[in-house]
Scaffold this motif. Structure first.
Motif, short mmCIF file in Angstrom:
data_model
loop_
_atom_site.label_atom_id
_atom_site.label_comp_id
_atom_site.label_asym_id
_atom_site.label_seq_id
_atom_site.Cartn_x
_atom_site.Cartn_y
_atom_site.Cartn_z
N SER A 1 5.29 1.99 3.25
CA SER A 1 5.85 2.05 4.60
C SER A 1 5.35 0.90 5.46
CB SER A 1 5.48 3.37 5.28
OG SER A 1 6.35 4.39 4.91
N ALA A 2 4.25 0.29 5.08
CA ALA A 2 3.76 -0.89 5.80
C ALA A 2 4.46 -2.15 5.30
CB ALA A 2 2.25 -1.03 5.63
N SER A 3 4.65 -2.26 3.99
CA SER A 3 5.20 -3.49 3.43
C SER A 3 6.69 -3.66 3.73
CB SER A 3 4.95 -3.55 1.92
OG SER A 3 5.43 -2.41 1.25
N ALA A 4 7.45 -2.56 3.79
CA ALA A 4 8.90 -2.68 4.03
C ALA A 4 9.23 -3.26 5.40
CB ALA A 4 9.60 -1.34 3.82
N PRO A 5 8.66 -2.75 6.52
CA PRO A 5 8.97 -3.36 7.81
C PRO A 5 8.38 -4.76 7.96
CG PRO A 5 7.33 -1.62 8.07
CD PRO A 5 7.85 -1.53 6.67
N LEU A 6 7.25 -5.02 7.31
CA LEU A 6 6.70 -6.37 7.37
C LEU A 6 7.67 -7.37 6.75
CD1 LEU A 6 3.00 -7.23 6.56
CD2 LEU A 6 4.84 -8.79 5.98
N VAL A 7 8.23 -7.02 5.58
CA VAL A 7 9.18 -7.91 4.93
C VAL A 7 10.48 -8.00 5.72
CG1 VAL A 7 10.59 -8.22 2.85
CG2 VAL A 7 8.16 -7.71 2.64
N ALA A 8 10.89 -6.93 6.37
CA ALA A 8 12.06 -7.02 7.26
C ALA A 8 11.82 -8.05 8.35
CB ALA A 8 12.37 -5.66 7.86
N GLY A 9 10.60 -8.06 8.89
CA GLY A 9 10.26 -9.07 9.89
C GLY A 9 10.28 -10.48 9.33
N VAL A 10 9.88 -10.63 8.06
CA VAL A 10 9.92 -11.95 7.42
C VAL A 10 11.36 -12.42 7.25
CG1 VAL A 10 9.29 -13.28 5.38
CG2 VAL A 10 7.71 -11.57 6.27
#
Length: 403
Positions: free
Chosen positions: A331-340
């Motif tokens: 759940s942390a990595s998915a929104p981080l990558v969306a931001g990327v």
């Protein structure tokens, strides 16, 4: 309708509105090994087929902090750490909208987001200045019932988008239940609202009906849709298995003396259990850009980012929670990558942006150590090039997330 989500994990705390603006960078905290930390899932397991659980976990061996001293910083990695680890620009993505899709309501979402951004010196993101918007799955303000577990998930999601892309706008779309049909309606609503980047931090068991759900909810050319791969180690979940999304796995992230200054390994162990999800889908077709030969259908994941709670993220959450906590999970990595993706720029109108990293594998940090189970193949064990737990690797700037 079945209500989903765990009861409050931590005692309710008095809300705070100020006093957090002093420190502008988070120092990384000394993290023990994964086996030495204690965690709890924020959301309960799905109650029946077609229902989803959020993919966030909270460290329970650390005491939440409702307030910080003048020279204190929260435990866990903050925006400066993530920007350094993944070589992200601090000023990209201006005006781009990243949508967050979750179930149930977080009544404190905007207030908690303000506290997080103030702590780290990020630009204001509020309803008042047009940066933040919260809607229900129909596009209105008839918000669903609040839920402590999903509220923690929402806090993690909006904080990770803020860390990756401080200039991005954030659209929070709250589904009325954790059923795939309601969450899918929220995805469609996010796209209808104009979001070109949509993050989904939830998953459930694969079903034969997933292919039809793909077409109804996730087939949006020109929109980058990220989905967390799961937190239970080797094994596939939906909608990470959708052929139209970027499935995001998880790593353990540590500072070191290398030229990069950071190192990563798979979040998980060969014993399985806790760790990033991965594997071979039972039902979803393999997209044309996936070339691995050990899985005839869709392989999970595509890329990855930090998810291990032992090397976790600072998150601010006050809805039946104690303020500053350390969270992890894919759940942390998915929104981080969306931001990327948002930093990388608007996708081509007819493209499936999940294909982009496959055209630029050399622009990612290849993760070659660790495993999330004992399947005996690359689907659960990291190695050079593509593997299940971390896909092609983790962000190294934004070049891998463009055409």
């Amino acid at each position: 309708m079945i209500r989903r989500g765990a009861p409050a994990l931590l005692s309710a705390a008095a809300l705070i509105t100020g006093g957090l603006a002093v420190a502008t960078q988070a120092a990384a905290f000394a993290s023990p090994t994964t086996s030495a930390v204690h965690t709890r899932q924020l959301c309960a397991e799905p109650g029946k087929p077609g229902y989803m659980a959020c993919q966030a976990v909270v460290r329970t061996d650390l005491t939440p902090r409702t307030s910080l001293g003048r020279h204190d910083t929260p435990k866990g990695f903050g925006p400066a750490d993530l920007q350094a680890a993944y070589d992200l620009p601090k000023d990209g993505g201006k005006g781009a909208t990243v949508a967050i899709v979750d179930a149930n309501d977080d009544p404190n979402a905007e207030k908690d987001l303000a506290a997080y951004r103030s702590q780290y010196g990020l630009p204001e993101c509020s309803t008042g200045n047009g940066c933040f918007k919260k809607i229900d799955q129909d596009g209105g303000t008839n918000y669903p019932a609040p839920d402590a577990g999903w509220a923690g998930e929402i806090s993690l999601d909006v904080d990770m988008v803020s860390a990756a892309c401080p200039q991005c706008h954030i659209l929070l779309v709250e589904a009325k239940s954790a059923g795939m049909d309601d969450l899918g309606a929220a995805v469609n609503q996010a796209v209808k609202q104009g979001a070109k980047y949509v993050s989904n931090s939830y998953g459930g068991s694969e079903e034969a009906a997933d292919a039809s759900a793909d077409d109804k909810y996730f087939k949006h050319p020109g929109v980058a849709i990220t989905v967390s791969s799961g937190d239970s180690g080797y094994g596939t979940e939906y909608p990470a298995a959708s052929q139209y999304v970027t499935a995001v796995g998880g790593t353990s992230l540590k500072k070191d003396g290398s030229s990069r200054g950071w190192s990563e390994s798979v979040w998980g162990t060969s014993a399985g259990g806790d760790g990033a999800g991965s594997g071979c889908s039972q039902f979803d077709a393999k997209p044309s850009w996936q070339k691995d030969t050990g899985c005839a259908k869709r392989a999970v994941a595509d890329v990855a980012a930090v998810a291990d709670p032992a090397t976790g993220l600072a998150v601010y959450d006050t809805y039946q929670a104690g303020g500053w906590n350390v969270y992890g999970g894919t759940s942390a990595s998915a929104p981080l990558v969306a931001g990327v993706y948002a930093l990388a720029g608007t996708p081509g109108s007819g493209d499936v942006p999940a294909s982009y990293p496959y055209a630029h594998p050399d622009k990612l940090n290849d993760v070659t150590d660790g495993s999330n189970g004992s399947c005996g193949t690359y689907l659960c064990k990291a190695g050079k090039g593509y593997d299940g737990p971390t896909g092609l690797g983790t962000p190294n700037g934004v070049a891998a997330f463009t055409k």
